[in-house]
Design a protein around this motif. Sequence first.
Motif, mmCIF file in Angstrom:
data_model
loop_
_atom_site.group_PDB
_atom_site.id
_atom_site.type_symbol
_atom_site.label_atom_id
_atom_site.label_comp_id
_atom_site.label_asym_id
_atom_site.label_seq_id
_atom_site.Cartn_x
_atom_site.Cartn_y
_atom_site.Cartn_z
ATOM 1 N N SER A 258 -9.459 3.393 38.245
ATOM 2 C CA SER A 258 -9.817 4.289 37.149
ATOM 3 C C SER A 258 -10.891 5.292 37.591
ATOM 4 N N ILE B 111 -12.979 6.679 34.887
ATOM 5 C CA ILE B 111 -12.361 7.123 33.636
ATOM 6 C C ILE B 111 -12.687 6.139 32.519
ATOM 7 N N TYR B 112 -12.580 4.850 32.890
ATOM 8 C CA TYR B 112 -12.870 3.815 31.902
ATOM 9 C C TYR B 112 -13.626 2.682 32.572
ATOM 10 N N PRO B 113 -14.709 2.188 32.022
ATOM 11 C CA PRO B 113 -15.305 2.709 30.786
ATOM 12 C C PRO B 113 -15.898 4.099 31.012
ATOM 13 N N PRO B 114 -15.763 4.987 30.044
ATOM 14 C CA PRO B 114 -16.231 6.365 30.215
ATOM 15 C C PRO B 114 -17.753 6.419 30.330
ATOM 16 N N ARG B 115 -18.228 7.226 31.289
ATOM 17 C CA ARG B 115 -19.655 7.411 31.461
ATOM 18 C C ARG B 115 -19.900 8.784 32.052
#
Length: 123
Positions: free
Chosen positions: A27, A102-106
């Motif tokens: 991700s 991408i995930y978790p978005p930060r």
Amino acid sequence: QVQLVESGGGLVQAGGSLRLSCAASGSIFSISDMGWYRQAPGKQRELVASISSYGRTNYADSVKGRFTISNNNAKNTVYLQMNSLKPEDTAVYYCNAAIRPIYPPRADFQTYWGQGTQITVSS
């Protein structure tokens, strides 16, 4: 999940060459820097070389002129060409990357490490 997978380690005689590869997968939104660290027995982990996404490189003094770091942004891969290897280059080499998942978005970049690959240089 983000993974860094290294390949290319092994045993080589002094004066020989090896090439390490490290591919980041999972991700991934973006990568800012990738690099290689090493840790010899009884010593602290140290930076060997790093490269930014636009190609700026940085080397430890001990490897300048012998090692070359490069990357392929399209493949999220970093390489380390190691020439004129010395016994003191013997260590576990770790791939390192600053990745925005991408995930978790930060909004910031997180540091990821590979599992390490052993390089042994015999005299």
